[in-house]
Design a protein around this motif. Structure first.
Motif, PDB file in Angstrom:
ATOM      1  N   THR A 152       0.838  -1.188   0.000  1.00  0.00           N
ATOM      2  CA  THR A 152       0.000   0.000   0.000  1.00  0.00           C
ATOM      3  C   THR A 152       0.880   1.248   0.000  1.00  0.00           C
ATOM      4  O   THR A 152       2.026   1.208   0.434  1.00  0.00           O
ATOM      5  CB  THR A 152      -0.937   0.044   1.221  1.00  0.00           C
ATOM      6  N   GLN A 153       0.344   2.325  -0.524  1.00  0.00           N
ATOM      7  CA  GLN A 153       1.051   3.599  -0.487  1.00  0.00           C
ATOM      8  C   GLN A 153       0.094   4.664   0.017  1.00  0.00           C
ATOM      9  O   GLN A 153      -1.094   4.640  -0.268  1.00  0.00           O
ATOM     10  CB  GLN A 153       1.633   3.986  -1.845  1.00  0.00           C
ATOM     11  N   ASN A 154       0.651   5.582   0.796  1.00  0.00           N
ATOM     12  CA  ASN A 154      -0.082   6.756   1.244  1.00  0.00           C
ATOM     13  C   ASN A 154       0.934   7.845   1.533  1.00  0.00           C
ATOM     14  O   ASN A 154       2.140   7.605   1.481  1.00  0.00           O
ATOM     15  CB  ASN A 154      -0.974   6.445   2.456  1.00  0.00           C
ATOM     16  N   VAL A 189       4.150  16.499   0.969  1.00  0.00           N
ATOM     17  CA  VAL A 189       3.680  15.240   0.393  1.00  0.00           C
ATOM     18  C   VAL A 189       2.212  15.150   0.767  1.00  0.00           C
ATOM     19  O   VAL A 189       1.856  15.061   1.938  1.00  0.00           O
ATOM     20  CB  VAL A 189       4.477  14.032   0.932  1.00  0.00           C
ATOM     21  N   GLN A 190       1.345  15.228  -0.257  1.00  0.00           N
ATOM     22  CA  GLN A 190      -0.086  15.406  -0.024  1.00  0.00           C
ATOM     23  C   GLN A 190      -0.907  14.455  -0.884  1.00  0.00           C
ATOM     24  O   GLN A 190      -0.429  13.969  -1.907  1.00  0.00           O
ATOM     25  CB  GLN A 190      -0.492  16.834  -0.384  1.00  0.00           C
ATOM     26  N   TRP A 228       7.452   4.541  -4.437  1.00  0.00           N
ATOM     27  CA  TRP A 228       6.831   5.651  -5.163  1.00  0.00           C
ATOM     28  C   TRP A 228       6.650   6.873  -4.260  1.00  0.00           C
ATOM     29  O   TRP A 228       6.102   7.879  -4.693  1.00  0.00           O
ATOM     30  CB  TRP A 228       5.487   5.203  -5.743  1.00  0.00           C
ATOM     31  N   ASN A 229       7.086   6.777  -3.028  1.00  0.00           N
ATOM     32  CA  ASN A 229       6.983   7.887  -2.086  1.00  0.00           C
ATOM     33  C   ASN A 229       8.220   7.918  -1.184  1.00  0.00           C
ATOM     34  O   ASN A 229       8.126   7.712   0.028  1.00  0.00           O
ATOM     35  CB  ASN A 229       5.716   7.751  -1.237  1.00  0.00           C
ATOM     36  N   PRO A 230       9.375   8.218  -1.741  1.00  0.00           N
ATOM     37  CA  PRO A 230      10.598   8.202  -0.932  1.00  0.00           C
ATOM     38  C   PRO A 230      10.772   9.439  -0.044  1.00  0.00           C
ATOM     39  O   PRO A 230      11.534   9.394   0.923  1.00  0.00           O
ATOM     40  CB  PRO A 230      11.711   8.140  -1.979  1.00  0.00           C
ATOM     41  N   LEU A 231      10.110  10.530  -0.342  1.00  0.00           N
ATOM     42  CA  LEU A 231      10.406  11.796   0.324  1.00  0.00           C
ATOM     43  C   LEU A 231      10.262  11.773   1.853  1.00  0.00           C
ATOM     44  O   LEU A 231      11.081  12.386   2.547  1.00  0.00           O
ATOM     45  CB  LEU A 231       9.579  12.925  -0.281  1.00  0.00           C
TER      46      LEU A 231
END
Length: 175
Positions: free
Chosen positions: A67-69, A94-95, A76-79
Motif C-alpha cells: 500500500t502507499q499513502n 507530500v499530499q 513511489w513515495n521516498p520523500l
C-alpha cells in the motif's frame, strides 16, 4: 546503504539490482532535490494517490503490491524518508492527489509539482490503460482549466514498465 543512521558520509551506492526502499526503516541522510527548492524559496508539492504501489520494489517482476499513502515511505513515495525533508519541515508537502485538484482549481499550485499515481491508474500491468489515460487527462485538464495554466509547463513521463509499446519500437506517426 548507510552504515550510520543520519550520516550521509557513511552511505555507499549499491548497484546490485536488489536494493529498494525498505519501508520499515527508511533513512536517507543525503541531500535530495527538495532541499535545494526549499533553500531557494521555491514552493513544491508531491501529490500521491493512495492505494497500492504501481509496481514491485527491488526490481522484482512479481510481488504482493504494497500500500502507499502520503505518510509512508515507499518506492513511489521516498520523500518522507529523507532527513532534509523532515529537518526542513517539508513532510507536509507530500499530499493526497485530491489536494492537487483543489490547488489547480484555485490557482495555488506550487512552482514545482509532482503527481504520482497508484496502481489502478498507473498503466502498469494489470492496470487498465484507459483508466491511466483518463487519470492523466483529468490532471492536465485540471491545470488547463485553472488560473495557473498560462504560466504552467507540464512534463509527462512514463517509466519503462507502462505503455503499449515497451517491447517493440514505437509506432512512427509523422515519419
Amino acid at each position: 546503504r548507510c552504515s550510520v543512521i543520519g550520516n550521509p558520509f557513511s552511505c555507499s551506492t549499491i548497484l546490485d539490482g536488489k536494493t529498494g526502499i525498505n519501508t520499515a526503516a527508511s533513512d536517507y541522510p543525503w541531500t535530495d532535490l527538495t532541499y535545494l527548492l526549499h533553500k531557494h524559496g521555491v514552493s513544491w508539492a508531491y501529490y500521491l494517490s493512495a492505494g497500492l504501489q504501481p509496481d514491485c520494489a527491488n526490481n522484482q517482476m512479481v510481488c504482493t503490491l504494497q500500500t502507499q499513502n502520503v505518510s509512508t515511505p515507499g518506492i513511489w513515495n521516498p520523500l518522507p524518508a529523507f532527513d532534509t525533508v523532515k529537518q526542513d519541515k517539508q513532510v507536509g508537502n507530500v499530499q493526497p492527489t485530491a489536494n492537487f485538484f483543489v490547488a489547480a482549481k484555485t490557482g495555488t499550485l506550487p512552482a514545482v509539482t509532482w503527481v504520482i499515481p497508484n496502481q489502478a491508474v498507473s498503466e502498469h500491468p494489470p492496470a487498465s490503460i484507459s483508466a491511466g489515460q483518463a487519470y492523466v487527462t483529468s490532471l492536465i485538464n485540471a491545470v488547463m482549466q485553472g488560473p495557473d495554466w498560462n504560466s504552467s509547463v507540464i512534463y509527462l513521463t512514463w517509466d519503462d514498465w507502462g505503455g503499449f509499446f515497451d517491447h517493440v519500437p514505437p509506432v512512427r506517426v509523422d515519419g
